[in-house]
Design an enzyme around this catalytic site. Structure first.
Site, PDB file in Angstrom:
ATOM      1  N   GLY A   1      -4.348  -4.321   5.944  1.00  0.00           N
ATOM      2  CA  GLY A   1      -3.400  -4.033   6.853  1.00  0.00           C
ATOM      3  C   GLY A   1      -3.652  -2.936   7.652  1.00  0.00           C
ATOM      4  O   GLY A   1      -4.128  -1.978   7.253  1.00  0.00           O
TER       5      GLY A   1
ATOM      6  N   LYS B   1      -3.230   5.250  -2.335  1.00  0.00           N
ATOM      7  CA  LYS B   1      -4.165   5.852  -1.566  1.00  0.00           C
ATOM      8  C   LYS B   1      -4.558   7.092  -2.600  1.00  0.00           C
ATOM      9  O   LYS B   1      -3.898   7.630  -3.393  1.00  0.00           O
ATOM     10  CB  LYS B   1      -3.638   6.589  -0.300  1.00  0.00           C
ATOM     11  CG  LYS B   1      -3.100   5.451   0.596  1.00  0.00           C
ATOM     12  CD  LYS B   1      -4.570   4.692   1.177  1.00  0.00           C
ATOM     13  CE  LYS B   1      -4.205   3.828   2.377  1.00  0.00           C
ATOM     14  NZ  LYS B   1      -5.380   3.064   2.856  1.00  0.00           N
TER      15      LYS B   1
ATOM     16  N   ASP C   1     -13.931  -1.949   2.791  1.00  0.00           N
ATOM     17  CA  ASP C   1     -13.069  -1.879   3.904  1.00  0.00           C
ATOM     18  C   ASP C   1     -13.660  -1.308   5.362  1.00  0.00           C
ATOM     19  O   ASP C   1     -14.407  -2.168   5.922  1.00  0.00           O
ATOM     20  CB  ASP C   1     -11.864  -1.168   3.679  1.00  0.00           C
ATOM     21  CG  ASP C   1     -10.646  -1.083   4.734  1.00  0.00           C
ATOM     22  OD1 ASP C   1     -11.010  -1.744   5.759  1.00  0.00           O
ATOM     23  OD2 ASP C   1      -9.564  -0.606   4.516  1.00  0.00           O
TER      24      ASP C   1
ATOM     25  N   LYS D   1      -9.871  -7.350   7.659  1.00  0.00           N
ATOM     26  CA  LYS D   1      -8.910  -7.000   8.686  1.00  0.00           C
ATOM     27  C   LYS D   1      -9.458  -7.597   9.937  1.00  0.00           C
ATOM     28  O   LYS D   1     -10.430  -7.423  10.475  1.00  0.00           O
ATOM     29  CB  LYS D   1      -8.766  -5.582   8.588  1.00  0.00           C
ATOM     30  CG  LYS D   1      -7.930  -4.867   7.519  1.00  0.00           C
ATOM     31  CD  LYS D   1      -8.327  -3.289   7.916  1.00  0.00           C
ATOM     32  CE  LYS D   1      -7.554  -2.752   6.648  1.00  0.00           C
ATOM     33  NZ  LYS D   1      -7.594  -0.959   6.532  1.00  0.00           N
TER      34      LYS D   1
ATOM     35  N   LYS E   1      -1.103  -0.950  -4.499  1.00  0.00           N
ATOM     36  CA  LYS E   1      -2.326   0.090  -4.066  1.00  0.00           C
ATOM     37  C   LYS E   1      -1.927   1.242  -3.983  1.00  0.00           C
ATOM     38  O   LYS E   1      -0.944   1.283  -3.017  1.00  0.00           O
ATOM     39  CB  LYS E   1      -2.945  -0.771  -2.989  1.00  0.00           C
ATOM     40  CG  LYS E   1      -3.529   0.212  -2.007  1.00  0.00           C
ATOM     41  CD  LYS E   1      -4.576  -0.689  -1.083  1.00  0.00           C
ATOM     42  CE  LYS E   1      -4.783  -0.028   0.492  1.00  0.00           C
ATOM     43  NZ  LYS E   1      -5.662  -0.855   1.278  1.00  0.00           N
TER      44      LYS E   1
ATOM     45  N   ASP F   1      -7.420   3.026  -3.129  1.00  0.00           N
ATOM     46  CA  ASP F   1      -8.045   3.104  -1.812  1.00  0.00           C
ATOM     47  C   ASP F   1      -8.409   4.567  -1.457  1.00  0.00           C
ATOM     48  O   ASP F   1      -7.508   5.402  -1.315  1.00  0.00           O
ATOM     49  CB  ASP F   1      -7.402   2.508  -0.742  1.00  0.00           C
ATOM     50  CG  ASP F   1      -8.016   2.094   0.586  1.00  0.00           C
ATOM     51  OD1 ASP F   1      -9.292   2.648   0.716  1.00  0.00           O
ATOM     52  OD2 ASP F   1      -7.292   1.633   1.719  1.00  0.00           O
TER      53      ASP F   1
ATOM     54  N   SER G   1       0.780  -1.236  -0.123  1.00  0.00           N
ATOM     55  CA  SER G   1       0.084   0.080  -0.086  1.00  0.00           C
ATOM     56  C   SER G   1       0.837   1.353  -0.031  1.00  0.00           C
ATOM     57  O   SER G   1       1.654   1.386   0.824  1.00  0.00           O
ATOM     58  CB  SER G   1      -0.813   0.025   1.271  1.00  0.00           C
ATOM     59  OG  SER G   1      -1.374   0.976   1.366  1.00  0.00           O
TER      60      SER G   1
ATOM     61  N   GLU H   1     -11.073   0.932  -3.513  1.00  0.00           N
ATOM     62  CA  GLU H   1     -11.282   0.164  -2.138  1.00  0.00           C
ATOM     63  C   GLU H   1     -11.994   1.382  -1.400  1.00  0.00           C
ATOM     64  O   GLU H   1     -11.605   2.679  -1.352  1.00  0.00           O
ATOM     65  CB  GLU H   1     -10.205  -0.021  -1.554  1.00  0.00           C
ATOM     66  CG  GLU H   1     -10.373  -0.452  -0.116  1.00  0.00           C
ATOM     67  CD  GLU H   1      -8.919  -0.957   0.508  1.00  0.00           C
ATOM     68  OE1 GLU H   1      -7.803  -1.354  -0.147  1.00  0.00           O
ATOM     69  OE2 GLU H   1      -8.973  -1.125   1.725  1.00  0.00           O
TER      70      GLU H   1
HETATM   71  O1  SMG Z   1      -0.269  -2.405   6.809  1.00  0.00           O
HETATM   72  O2  SMG Z   1       0.392  -1.706   4.800  1.00  0.00           O
HETATM   73  C1  SMG Z   1      -0.259  -1.655   5.763  1.00  0.00           C
HETATM   74  C2  SMG Z   1      -1.367  -0.675   5.635  1.00  0.00           C
HETATM   75  C3  SMG Z   1      -2.298  -0.852   4.417  1.00  0.00           C
HETATM   76  O3  SMG Z   1      -3.343   1.061   3.365  1.00  0.00           O
HETATM   77  C4  SMG Z   1      -3.406   0.275   4.228  1.00  0.00           C
HETATM   78  N1  SMG Z   1      -4.303   0.443   5.425  1.00  0.00           N
HETATM   79  O4  SMG Z   1      -7.464   1.704   4.499  1.00  0.00           O
HETATM   80  O5  SMG Z   1      -6.642  -0.171   4.132  1.00  0.00           O
HETATM   81  C5  SMG Z   1      -6.547   0.819   4.639  1.00  0.00           C
HETATM   82  C6  SMG Z   1      -5.384   1.251   5.293  1.00  0.00           C
HETATM   83  C7  SMG Z   1      -5.487   1.830   6.822  1.00  0.00           C
HETATM   84  C8  SMG Z   1      -4.725   2.151   7.534  1.00  0.00           C
HETATM   85  S1  SMG Z   1      -4.123   3.898   7.493  1.00  0.00           S
HETATM   86  C9  SMG Z   1      -3.558   4.458   8.687  1.00  0.00           C
HETATM   87 MG    MG Z   2      -8.465   0.381   3.149  1.00  0.00          MG
END
Ligand code: SMG
Ligand code: MG
Length: 446
Positions: A366, A239, A314, A338, A237, A264, A211, A289
């Site tokens: 994650g 953001k 999510d 998760k 992925k 995402d 991510s 996402e």
């Molecule tokens: O563990 O690599 C990881 C984070 C993956 O993008 C990630 N998590 O929305 O899926 C999500 C985000 C939530 C955590 S952001 C602080």
């Molecule tokens: Mg997410």
């Protein structure tokens, strides 16, 4: 009691066909024909969207587990503050350190003797991702859950869940304890952790993605993604947030071609932004996402009908009930599981089972976990419905030094080996836990 106000219109059910209302007390609009069975009376303005009815799947049952009597003798709770190798930015904010809780259970098994078990509470320091924070989890666990554990015996994860079902919400807090219980069970039985999760013995390695946070410039984004691709990650992925979606995706496609790519949004859009998201449809993304508000399964259902790209949920799926509703409404075609967000390993597995029965692919999300949470995520990912690469990257994605040894490593083929020894399969290093701990509490059987 106040006397009824004579000027108020009569209260109570309106008889069928009676169209009197406060605005039209005479019912001059004439009688209304009786509603069709199963329909809701009320005028829908022209153009109001509807959703086709779908079958309602039964609730998945709690998976059976072999009884393993574990008597809790002590509990420790650690609040860790760990610096990240680089800041991580999402549509709702930027973090440069991770604050999470680790739960350590000490338990006794009649034959195996004393065993320990580790779990992670994945909540963030701030309530940007969900209402739960490290602080709320500390409160709920140290006031209501952990003091009640020493001296109690749990034979199955189901017994633990039943005992603390009375605690409403706070899924991440509860999940941390259930993870620790599963770790302790696997050590007491002498079986690998994946077996406690009901995983597939054939899954010796799990494919993973990475991510990538919002980057200051497109050049930074391209350089970052290039680095992860070189390290073998199986899917990228990124953001996104309103105004930062089409450009980064176009740039990545131009540079890297047909790589497995997804975005995402962390709930940053509304249905009014649907055109921006439709503009992504031409880029062959694996999924978008959590585009919309976490509680809006209806708008997700409407959006999914406008997009060719699958919507993945999510934040919206905080429990198995939401997953079931999303299936009925068609709010997405993929679910990110998760275990922290959904209340623990058992709930994660029930959502997996439900999705598998209904042809919805799932993958493991994650929360920037330490090695403890990562080890649990690896075990969860061995369930057969996890058919898409998850966010379980290597420890070095976020940390110079993880609390486990060895660190989680991603091979050049973008996979992680599933440990086969009992317990997490990684040693939790006490000095490292201590180094990052800013707050600590423990409970023992008296
Ligand atoms: O563990 O690599 C990881 C984070 C993956 O993008 C990630 N998590 O929305 O899926 C999500 C985000 C939530 C955590 S952001 C602080
Ligand atoms: Mg997410």
């Amino acid at each position: 009691m106040a006397a009824p106000n004579e000027s108020m219109p009569p209260q109570g059910p309106v008889p069928p066909g009676d169209r009197r209302s406060p605005e039209d007390p005479a019912g001059s609009a004439g009688p209304v024909p009786p509603a069709e069975p199963g329909t809701v009376r009320g005028a829908a303005p022209a153009g109001t969207p509807t959703l086709e009815p779908r079958p309602i799947p039964p609730m998945p049952v709690e998976p059976a587990a072999e009884p393993v009597p574990l008597t809790i003798t002590g509990v420790q709770l650690f609040w860790l503050r760990m610096p990240l190798v680089a800041p991580f930015e999402t549509s709702y904010g930027r973090v440069d350190r991770r604050e999470c809780l680790l739960v350590r259970l000490e338990a006794r098994h009649p034959e195996a003797g004393p065993v320990e078990g580790w779990g992670e509470v994945v909540a963030d320091a701030d309530p940007g991702y969900s209402y739960e924070t490290t602080g709320t989890a500390w409160h709920v666990l140290s006031e209501f859950v952990l003091p009640a554990l020493p001296g109690r015996t749990f034979e199955t994860p189901g017994q633990w869940r039943a005992a603390f079902e009375w605690v409403r919400g706070h899924p991440m807090a509860k999940a941390g304890v259930e993870m620790a219980l599963l770790d302790a069970r696997s050590r007491a039985r002498g079986v690998p952790l994946w077996q406690e999760y009901g995983g597939d013995p054939g899954r010796r390695r799990i494919p993973v993605g990475v991510s990538v946070g919002i980057q200051p410039t497109l050049d930074d984004l391209l350089a970052t993604v290039e680095r992860w691709l070189e390290r073998g990650y199986r899917r990228i992925k990124i953001k996104i947030k309103p105004g930062y979606e089409v450009e980064p995706v176009r740039a990545l496609r131009e540079r890297f071609g047909d790589i497995p790519l997804m975005v995402d949004a962390n709930a940053a859009y509304t249905l009014a932004d649907a055109e921006r998201l439709e503009a992504l449809d031409g880029y062959g993304l694996m999924m978008i996402e959590q585009p919309l508000h976490e509680d809006d399964l209806l708008d997700h259902a409407l959006l999914q009908r406008r997009l060719r790209t699958p919507v993945c949920l999510d934040e919206s799926v905080r429990h198995v009930h939401a997953a079931r509703e999303a299936l009925v409404l068609g709010s997405g075609r993929i679910i990110n599981i998760k275990q922290g967000r959904v209340g623990g390993p058992t709930d994660a597995r029930m959502i997996h089972d439900l999705c598998r029965r209904h042809g919805i692919p799932v993958w493991c999300g994650g929360m920037l976990e330490t090695g403890v949470g990562r080890a649990h995520n690896i075990a969860l990912t061995t369930l057969p419905g996890f058919t898409l690469p998850g966010d379980t990257s290597g420890s070095n994605r976020y940390y110079h030094e993880d609390v486990i040894d060895p660190p989680v490593r991603v091979g050049p083929d973008g996979t992680i080996e599933v440990p086969q020894e009992p317990g997490l399969g990684f040693r939790v290093v006490p000095e490292r836990v201590e180094r990052y701990t800013v707050r600590h509490r423990s409970w023992r059987a008296s």
